[in-house]
Enzyme design. Structure first.
Site, PDB file in Angstrom:
ATOM      1  N   HIS A  14       0.836  -1.210   0.000  1.00 35.15           N
ATOM      2  CA  HIS A  14       0.000   0.000   0.000  1.00 35.15           C
ATOM      3  C   HIS A  14       0.869   1.257   0.000  1.00 35.15           C
ATOM      4  O   HIS A  14       1.433   1.652   1.020  1.00 35.15           O
ATOM      5  CB  HIS A  14      -0.951   0.037   1.192  1.00 35.15           C
ATOM      6  CG  HIS A  14      -1.975   1.116   1.055  1.00 35.15           C
ATOM      7  ND1 HIS A  14      -3.295   0.860   0.753  1.00 35.15           N
ATOM      8  CD2 HIS A  14      -1.857   2.468   1.107  1.00 35.15           C
ATOM      9  CE1 HIS A  14      -3.955   2.008   0.656  1.00 35.15           C
ATOM     10  NE2 HIS A  14      -3.096   2.997   0.874  1.00 35.15           N
TER      11      HIS A  14
ATOM     12  N   HIS B 213       1.727   5.314  -2.212  1.00 37.62           N
ATOM     13  CA  HIS B 213       1.301   6.380  -3.138  1.00 37.62           C
ATOM     14  C   HIS B 213       2.548   6.975  -3.794  1.00 37.62           C
ATOM     15  O   HIS B 213       3.091   7.966  -3.328  1.00 37.62           O
ATOM     16  CB  HIS B 213       0.498   7.453  -2.397  1.00 37.62           C
ATOM     17  CG  HIS B 213      -0.806   6.940  -1.876  1.00 37.62           C
ATOM     18  ND1 HIS B 213      -1.990   7.082  -2.573  1.00 37.62           N
ATOM     19  CD2 HIS B 213      -1.113   6.237  -0.761  1.00 37.62           C
ATOM     20  CE1 HIS B 213      -2.969   6.512  -1.891  1.00 37.62           C
ATOM     21  NE2 HIS B 213      -2.467   5.988  -0.788  1.00 37.62           N
TER      22      HIS B 213
ATOM     23  N   GLN C 145      -9.202   9.111  -6.059  1.00 42.74           N
ATOM     24  CA  GLN C 145      -8.962   9.791  -4.767  1.00 42.74           C
ATOM     25  C   GLN C 145     -10.134  10.685  -4.330  1.00 42.74           C
ATOM     26  O   GLN C 145     -10.478  10.736  -3.161  1.00 42.74           O
ATOM     27  CB  GLN C 145      -7.679  10.636  -4.885  1.00 42.74           C
ATOM     28  CG  GLN C 145      -7.423  11.609  -3.745  1.00 42.74           C
ATOM     29  CD  GLN C 145      -6.441  11.063  -2.728  1.00 42.74           C
ATOM     30  OE1 GLN C 145      -5.331  10.642  -3.067  1.00 42.74           O
ATOM     31  NE2 GLN C 145      -6.856  11.049  -1.481  1.00 42.74           N
TER      32      GLN C 145
ATOM     33  N   HIS D 116      -9.168   1.592  -0.758  1.00 42.22           N
ATOM     34  CA  HIS D 116      -9.131   2.307   0.508  1.00 42.22           C
ATOM     35  C   HIS D 116     -10.529   2.115   1.102  1.00 42.22           C
ATOM     36  O   HIS D 116     -11.508   2.573   0.514  1.00 42.22           O
ATOM     37  CB  HIS D 116      -8.883   3.795   0.279  1.00 42.22           C
ATOM     38  CG  HIS D 116      -7.463   4.138  -0.051  1.00 42.22           C
ATOM     39  ND1 HIS D 116      -6.867   3.748  -1.210  1.00 42.22           N
ATOM     40  CD2 HIS D 116      -6.542   4.839   0.656  1.00 42.22           C
ATOM     41  CE1 HIS D 116      -5.617   4.201  -1.219  1.00 42.22           C
ATOM     42  NE2 HIS D 116      -5.389   4.859  -0.097  1.00 42.22           N
TER      43      HIS D 116
ATOM     44  N   GLU E 213     -11.491   4.119   5.891  1.00 39.40           N
ATOM     45  CA  GLU E 213     -10.375   4.817   6.566  1.00 39.40           C
ATOM     46  C   GLU E 213     -10.962   5.989   7.348  1.00 39.40           C
ATOM     47  O   GLU E 213     -10.857   7.154   6.955  1.00 39.40           O
ATOM     48  CB  GLU E 213      -9.324   5.299   5.560  1.00 39.40           C
ATOM     49  CG  GLU E 213      -8.077   5.839   6.266  1.00 39.40           C
ATOM     50  CD  GLU E 213      -7.043   6.432   5.311  1.00 39.40           C
ATOM     51  OE1 GLU E 213      -7.320   6.516   4.097  1.00 39.40           O
ATOM     52  OE2 GLU E 213      -5.970   6.834   5.791  1.00 39.40           O
TER      53      GLU E 213
ATOM     54  N   ASP F 160       2.126   3.263   2.931  1.00 36.91           N
ATOM     55  CA  ASP F 160       1.200   4.343   2.557  1.00 36.91           C
ATOM     56  C   ASP F 160       1.914   5.604   2.070  1.00 36.91           C
ATOM     57  O   ASP F 160       1.734   5.992   0.924  1.00 36.91           O
ATOM     58  CB  ASP F 160       0.247   4.668   3.725  1.00 36.91           C
ATOM     59  CG  ASP F 160      -1.097   5.202   3.258  1.00 36.91           C
ATOM     60  OD1 ASP F 160      -1.298   5.356   2.038  1.00 36.91           O
ATOM     61  OD2 ASP F 160      -1.958   5.461   4.121  1.00 36.91           O
TER      62      ASP F 160
ATOM     63  N   TRP G  57       0.911  14.298   3.053  1.00 40.41           N
ATOM     64  CA  TRP G  57       0.248  13.772   4.254  1.00 40.41           C
ATOM     65  C   TRP G  57       1.208  13.435   5.368  1.00 40.41           C
ATOM     66  O   TRP G  57       0.845  13.395   6.526  1.00 40.41           O
ATOM     67  CB  TRP G  57      -0.568  12.531   3.894  1.00 40.41           C
ATOM     68  CG  TRP G  57      -1.648  12.823   2.915  1.00 40.41           C
ATOM     69  CD1 TRP G  57      -2.891  13.313   3.200  1.00 40.41           C
ATOM     70  CD2 TRP G  57      -1.600  12.686   1.491  1.00 40.41           C
ATOM     71  NE1 TRP G  57      -3.598  13.487   2.045  1.00 40.41           N
ATOM     72  CE2 TRP G  57      -2.832  13.105   0.978  1.00 40.41           C
ATOM     73  CE3 TRP G  57      -0.611  12.244   0.595  1.00 40.41           C
ATOM     74  CZ2 TRP G  57      -3.132  13.111  -0.379  1.00 40.41           C
ATOM     75  CZ3 TRP G  57      -0.902  12.239  -0.755  1.00 40.41           C
ATOM     76  CH2 TRP G  57      -2.149  12.668  -1.231  1.00 40.41           C
TER      77      TRP G  57
HETATM   78 ZN   LIG Z   1      -3.456   5.082   0.851  1.00 43.95          ZN
END
Ligand SMILES: [Zn+2]
Length: 431
Positions: A58, A60, A153, A211, A214, A310, A316
């Protein structure tokens, strides 16, 4: 004909010791003690742990290493991160995304991380990330396996062009169908998105990785729909539910019904402990919830659970290092996975379990598997997690593609001269 590579006196993750690993033509041909054979290259593992490579299921990669572009996330919150990604997305150009992704892949190789499943945002009509990461997937093929997930997203229904863009991305060669049901406008839309996206995957013969839930909202139950659709469409073993953080907060009675459904559908679960512990519980005062999904409980029902990373240095999350042992370390602590068996599981959660979730072919240490290996400066999986052990050698298809010197610190203490080693021995390459 000599072997291409012979690794001597290896400890294996399953607890076997003093094993020799023979490699020929990119594959493991034999694993047993005391192999008598010539080899072009030998590595003396000296009872260090030799593992199949780390796997991150997982990630990005379209956002990684963009820290500070166009500005820093000052509050460190998810909301500012999402706003920042919205500012960055229109500025992305293919060349820059490729350059950052390749730099990240170099870091991953150095850390023995040789398979990555990355989500790629398709809520950008130019599909900049898709074009860039398809290029990176090809260029990195000799060194690591990259799987791409078409990730809407901003919501499959909520973002006006997401459905069309997702189809375009799959047509361009993206591997896996993604989704984000808890971000749709209503619970009903979320459930409908799960159904529609699973149908697309079934029609095209693709895998699914969403996803899913979450959030700390205990009523976010899209995993139930994901398990149902997996079962209905015959997608068993081909679907991943990522994050599943709402399960942390769900009613225990409901969870007692849910877990057998997930197991029955063969849905894999991926927690992202480093990100979950910083993002979840943000609306709480005290006590603050941890937000990590129910790892031990899913395992006891026979669900395959993996840990993902992630984010690394993106809108983030400002930290991270492509180090899956750091991820295992965090998962162990946040999930209170401290029995001897559970600590060993945490090593599997960043190696064999994500490999299964991704459906990687030829992964492992059995004869016939790809000769993809990591020699660690640790004796066993628990010590590897404790030390976040140095990757002494990284091997891909029988070739050494990265080497790092053993960690050792010389002391300057007049009364106590000597050195401190992170572990007692270091393997040595013999030409
Ligand atoms: Zn993610």
């Amino acid at each position: 004909m000599p072997l291409d590579l012979l690794i001597r006196y290896a400890n294996l993750p399953d607890g076997r010791t003093n094993q020799d690993i023979a490699v020929k033509d990119g594959r493991i041909v034999e694993v047993r003690p005391a192999i008598e054979a010539e080899a072009v290259r030998e590595i003396e593992a000296r009872n260090r742990l030799v593992s199949p490579p780390f796997v991150d299921t997982h990630f990005h990669m379209d956002a990684t290493l963009s820290l500070g572009i166009p500005r820093l996330n000052e509050s460190g919150t998810l909301l500012e991160g999402i706003a920042l990604w919205g500012e960055l997305k229109p500025l992305l150009i293919v060349e820059a995304v490729v350059e950052r992704a390749l730099r990240y892949c170099d870091l991953a190789v150095a850390q023995g991380l040789l398979a990555i499943r990355t989500h790629v945002d398709v809520c950008d009509d130019r599909l900049t990330g898709v074009e860039a990461l398809l290029d990176v997937r090809e260029r990195m093929k000799p060194y690591l396996d990259l799987q791409l997930v078409a990730f809407p997203q901003d919501g499959y229904y909520r973002s006006p062009s997401a459905a069309e863009n997702l189809k375009r991305a799959l047509d361009m060669g993206v591997d896996v169908v993604g989704g984000i049901p808890h971000f749709e406008r209503t619970m009903q839309d979320g459930a409908a998105s799960v159904r529609a996206l699973c149908e697309i995957a079934a029609e095209r013969g693709l895998r699914v990785d969403m996803h899913c839930d979450e959030t700390d909202d205990p009523l976010s139950r899209h995993i139930e729909t994901l398990a149902y659709e997996t079962h209905r469409l015959g997608l068993q073993g081909r679907v991943v539910g990522s994050h599943l953080t709402s399960m942390h907060s769900m009613d225990n009675h409901y969870v007692s019904k849910l877990l057998p459904l997930i197991a029955e559908a063969g849905v894999h679960a991926v927690a992202n402990p480093v990100i979950n512990i910083v993002i979840q519980g943000r609306h709480d005062t005290y006590p603050k919830r941890r937000g990590l999904t129910r790892v031990a409980e899913m395992r006891s029902h026979g669900v395959n659970v993996a840990f993902g990373q992630d984010c690394v240095m993106d809108p983030w999350y400002s930290l991270g290092n492509a180090d899956m042992l750091e991820v295992a370390h965090m998962g162990l602590h946040v999930g209170q996975l401290t029995s001897r068996e559970a600590m060993r599981f945490c090593f599997d959660a960043v190696t064999a379990n994500p490999a299964r979730a991704m459906g990687l072919e030829g992964y492992g240490l059995e004869p016939g598997c790809h000769a993809d290996l990591v020699v660690l400066q640790a004796e066993d999986p628990i010590e590897a997690i404790r030390l976040k052990a140095t990757r002494l050698f990284v091997v891909r298809r029988g070739q050494i593609i990265a080497e790092t010197p053993a960690r050792r610190t010389a002391l300057s203490l007049p009364e106590r001269p000597g050195a401190v080693d992170a572990a007692n021995y270091a393997p040595r390459a013999v030409q």
